[in-house]
Write an enzyme that holds these catalytic residues in place. Structure first.
Site, PDB file in Angstrom:
ATOM      1  N   THR B 146      10.913   6.500   2.895  1.00 15.88           N
ATOM      2  CA  THR B 146       9.437   6.575   2.885  1.00 15.88           C
ATOM      3  C   THR B 146       8.957   5.742   1.692  1.00 15.88           C
ATOM      4  O   THR B 146       8.807   4.541   1.804  1.00 15.88           O
ATOM      5  CB  THR B 146       8.934   8.034   2.823  1.00 15.88           C
ATOM      6  OG1 THR B 146       9.497   8.683   1.692  1.00 15.88           O
ATOM      7  CG2 THR B 146       9.294   8.787   4.075  1.00 15.88           C
ATOM      8  N   LYS B 174      17.306  10.195   1.663  1.00 18.34           N
ATOM      9  CA  LYS B 174      15.996   9.613   1.368  1.00 18.34           C
ATOM     10  C   LYS B 174      15.231  10.614   0.516  1.00 18.34           C
ATOM     11  O   LYS B 174      15.452  11.831   0.596  1.00 18.34           O
ATOM     12  CB  LYS B 174      15.205   9.254   2.615  1.00 18.34           C
ATOM     13  CG  LYS B 174      14.666  10.347   3.481  1.00 18.34           C
ATOM     14  CD  LYS B 174      13.472  11.130   3.024  1.00 18.34           C
ATOM     15  CE  LYS B 174      12.323  10.322   2.487  1.00 18.34           C
ATOM     16  NZ  LYS B 174      11.210  11.245   2.084  1.00 18.34           N
ATOM     17  N   THR B 185      11.213  17.172   0.052  1.00 22.18           N
ATOM     18  CA  THR B 185      11.060  15.859   0.696  1.00 22.18           C
ATOM     19  C   THR B 185      12.335  15.058   0.590  1.00 22.18           C
ATOM     20  O   THR B 185      12.345  13.915   0.165  1.00 22.18           O
ATOM     21  CB  THR B 185       9.916  15.021   0.140  1.00 22.18           C
ATOM     22  OG1 THR B 185       8.720  15.774   0.299  1.00 22.18           O
ATOM     23  CG2 THR B 185       9.732  13.728   0.926  1.00 22.18           C
ATOM     24  N   GLU B 265       9.378   8.364  -7.693  1.00 24.59           N
ATOM     25  CA  GLU B 265       8.106   7.644  -7.672  1.00 24.59           C
ATOM     26  C   GLU B 265       7.562   7.394  -9.072  1.00 24.59           C
ATOM     27  O   GLU B 265       7.218   8.312  -9.802  1.00 24.59           O
ATOM     28  CB  GLU B 265       7.076   8.447  -6.877  1.00 24.59           C
ATOM     29  CG  GLU B 265       7.389   8.447  -5.388  1.00 24.59           C
ATOM     30  CD  GLU B 265       6.534   9.432  -4.621  1.00 24.59           C
ATOM     31  OE1 GLU B 265       5.795  10.205  -5.250  1.00 24.59           O
ATOM     32  OE2 GLU B 265       6.614   9.419  -3.380  1.00 24.59           O
ATOM     33  N   ASN B 384       1.021   9.161  -6.285  1.00 25.88           N
ATOM     34  CA  ASN B 384       0.789  10.456  -5.657  1.00 25.88           C
ATOM     35  C   ASN B 384      -0.680  10.763  -5.452  1.00 25.88           C
ATOM     36  O   ASN B 384      -1.028  11.774  -4.853  1.00 25.88           O
ATOM     37  CB  ASN B 384       1.473  11.559  -6.455  1.00 25.88           C
ATOM     38  CG  ASN B 384       2.971  11.495  -6.268  1.00 25.88           C
ATOM     39  OD1 ASN B 384       3.456  11.662  -5.160  1.00 25.88           O
ATOM     40  ND2 ASN B 384       3.691  11.184  -7.339  1.00 25.88           N
ATOM     41  N   SER B 389       0.917  12.234   1.379  1.00 27.49           N
ATOM     42  CA  SER B 389       2.132  12.723   2.047  1.00 27.49           C
ATOM     43  C   SER B 389       2.014  14.196   2.309  1.00 27.49           C
ATOM     44  O   SER B 389       2.879  14.943   1.964  1.00 27.49           O
ATOM     45  CB  SER B 389       3.356  12.429   1.198  1.00 27.49           C
ATOM     46  OG  SER B 389       3.325  13.186   0.021  1.00 27.49           O
TER      47      SER B 389
END
Lengths: 389, 389
Positions: B146, B174, B185, B265, B384, B389
């Protein structure tokens, strides 16, 4: 509307030279009586600063004659020398004011792990004592600021009783960013001229703190120095109804707590997260706090994104009583999640205003609790990476 | 080094059209046997996605013949229609491959609260089945990405046993950002050609996950979709020593977990927080995780500030056994906090490298645990808030 609003108190705020900015950094609040009852709530952090250890002892007999507060240094993780410095500060206040050191509370805020410059503190105490006035509340509130952008003050006055006498409660607070349950980098001094003994003050203060400061949770971090001190002078000669007193005290605490959240470091939204229809108040608080601590949710609000999936993901990590298929979530009045799934369009949610309300309906009972927090912003990261506290 | 490294597996990754970017978004991994044993760990989030509910049922008999994974949509908070879509996806895989739907695991990742576009998923399954090869591991690993910037793969091969036979373990993962205890996630598929029954796989997987994925805690958030699936084909005909197998599996999981943290991230530092000399491993883990979840500490590391006061403030919020006056903290090898107070100069700490090590010495016993996390950066907030998401 300050700590000098109630009768029987004087206060001051001066520049001792602790801050490189040259702004005021030392505050004094004295209770001239006739009563000297006091109660306090301190950080529950086990790594507590020297002034916490000192003030816990001072409060153990329920009497405080004065409190000295400094910004520009937390005096935390400073070992025996740090404790000695707190003691010396209290001794200095006692000597200058003709009091006993064991009745002098001390509070500090600023960088952890550095010794206080006592050669500046001790002359600062003399200057602060000389500056004490019955109108010094605002000066004191300014001298305890660190990254605060405004000083925080509040007051409340009772209706007159049968004898025509009223009493008041006044307060000041500093803190911006590190609020959390059990308090964090928050110094609060509250005064009252009502006649209340230490035990009554203690019960009222715990009731008030539980639903105000302990529900302001800006970033989930807890400091080593947090102090909420309540002092009663009895100067109004009014014996209050304790339910009324507690309600007034709670109002003062709530005003100050909201002011702390509104001034949190780098925030662009103030968020009130209310959980309704919970089986217990504890469940409601746990659920609201869980969402308040989700960095993903807080970053989404910064981006004006009503991301209810991140709300549900946080709710799902708790042990509160609920059925995932009966959860409803509203953001700013729009029910965007209904029965655990897709509700009204997220396009209907306007997140432009600073104030954001999130309501989580657990459909499991009748209890409610609100946690106040902030969004997670670029500025939060910036202030907390550049500012060494 | 992929899920097709062990014998008996084929994989593929194709573009079904779920991602607006047009990048691959649908992966398939099939176990051609002869064995079909499997075990899995799923998110502990009570708000679990439809594929979690489905796959838990599939795993209940310890057999999985294939797993289909999609990025571009989490299928979480999607109600009965969402579950129906997961079921239909499994049925489609079964029909195309001549298997039973009850042996097909499903995993999804992406935005919460939107229905999957089944008119794209079902043709995508046909394309993925047609693309299955014994060298398709990398394609599958790419299709589940993603916000990942790189695909994540790992493998491990045993030494040959007395009969000259070895076996291997391969994996893909992932995830970037939402790692936390109980997983978040994160989709992981691990394959092995060792001959191990479902119960053995389950025990080994829980042991491995406990000290790897569950100790990678990027931002404390937990997702609705996390899945770690382990499948055994038995094609090597090697019956492993289970201690050796668990060690190999743990190595594969650790490699993938570190890759997730390294790609989190917006991070600019990877931080390993190790607590040593704790009374129990539980205490060591609690203390390390507490520091890993302090936004203030993580923002300080982003600013290359070795702020040990924020480490101690976090340690102090835990119930671990320690004496505050006996805490030592080292950052990148410099003991900047000694006996709960000031240690070596913070100027000696070089935080320029991406890798940061924090060691907290509780002086209370002999247990150790490490939590891996990241710093809190402007880019984290940006990704974010902008990425829904």
């Amino acid at each position: 509307m300050s700590v000098t609003t109630p009768l029987g108190f004087r206060a001051s705020g001066v520049t001792a030279g602790l801050k490189v900015s040259g702004k005021p950094d030392l505050a004094l609040v004295i209770n001239d009586g006739p009563e000297h009852a006091a109660a306090a709530v301190f950080t529950s952090n086990r790594v507590a600063a020297a002034p916490i250890h000192w003030s816990r002892q001072v409060l153990s007999d329920g009497r405080v004659d004065a409190v000295v507060l400094n910004s520009g240094g937390a005096n935390a993780c400073t070992g025996p020398e740090g404790f000695h410095n707190t003691h010396a500060t209290a001794e200095k206040v006692a000597a200058v004011l003709g009091l006993s050191a064991t009745d002098i509370a001390v509070a500090s805020t600023g960088l952890i792990g550095e010794q206080l410059p006592m050669e500046k503190i001790l002359p600062g105490v003399e200057a602060a004592a000389a500056a004490l006035t019955e109108h010094g509340g605002a000066d004191a509130a300014t001298a305890i600021m660190t990254t605060d952008t405004v000083n925080k003050q509040a007051s409340w006055t009772s209706a007159a009783n049968a004898e025509g006498v009223s009493y008041s409660i006044g307060g000041m607070a500093k803190g911006a960013g590190m609020l959390a349950p059990g308090l964090a980098t928050m110094l609060v001094v509250i005064t009252t001229d009502a006649v209340v003994e230490a035990e009554g003050l203690d019960a009222a203060l715990h009731d008030a703190v539980r639903v105000t400061f302990n529900r302001a949770d800006s970033d989930g971090c807890m400091s080593t120095n947090d102090t909420v001190l309540l002092m009663s002078s009895g100067a109004s000669e009014a014996f209050p109804d304790m339910a009324e007193f507690t309600a007034g005290l709670t109002e003062v605490c709530a005003t100050l707590a909201r002011a702390l959240i509104a001034d949190a470091e780098g925030a662009s939204h103030d968020i009130a997260i209310t959980t309704v229809n919970a089986e217990s108040e504890r469940d409601a608080e746990v659920v609201s706090r869980s969402v308040a601590r989700s960095n993903l949710f807080k970053a989404a609000i910064f981006g004006n994104d009503p991301n209810w999936g991140r709300v549900l993901a946080s709710v799902g990590t708790t042990d509160a009583v609920f059925d995932p298929d009966q959860l409803n979530v509203s953001i700013n009045g729009v029910q965007i999640c209904r029965n655990g799934g897709i509700g009204d369009s997220r396009d209907l949610v306007d997140l432009a205003p600073r104030e954001v309300t999130v309501e989580i309906d657990l459909n499991a009972g009748h209890a409610t609790a609100t946690i106040w927090t902030n969004d997670l912003t670029h500025a939060y990261v910036e202030e907390n990476s550049a500012y060494s506290s």
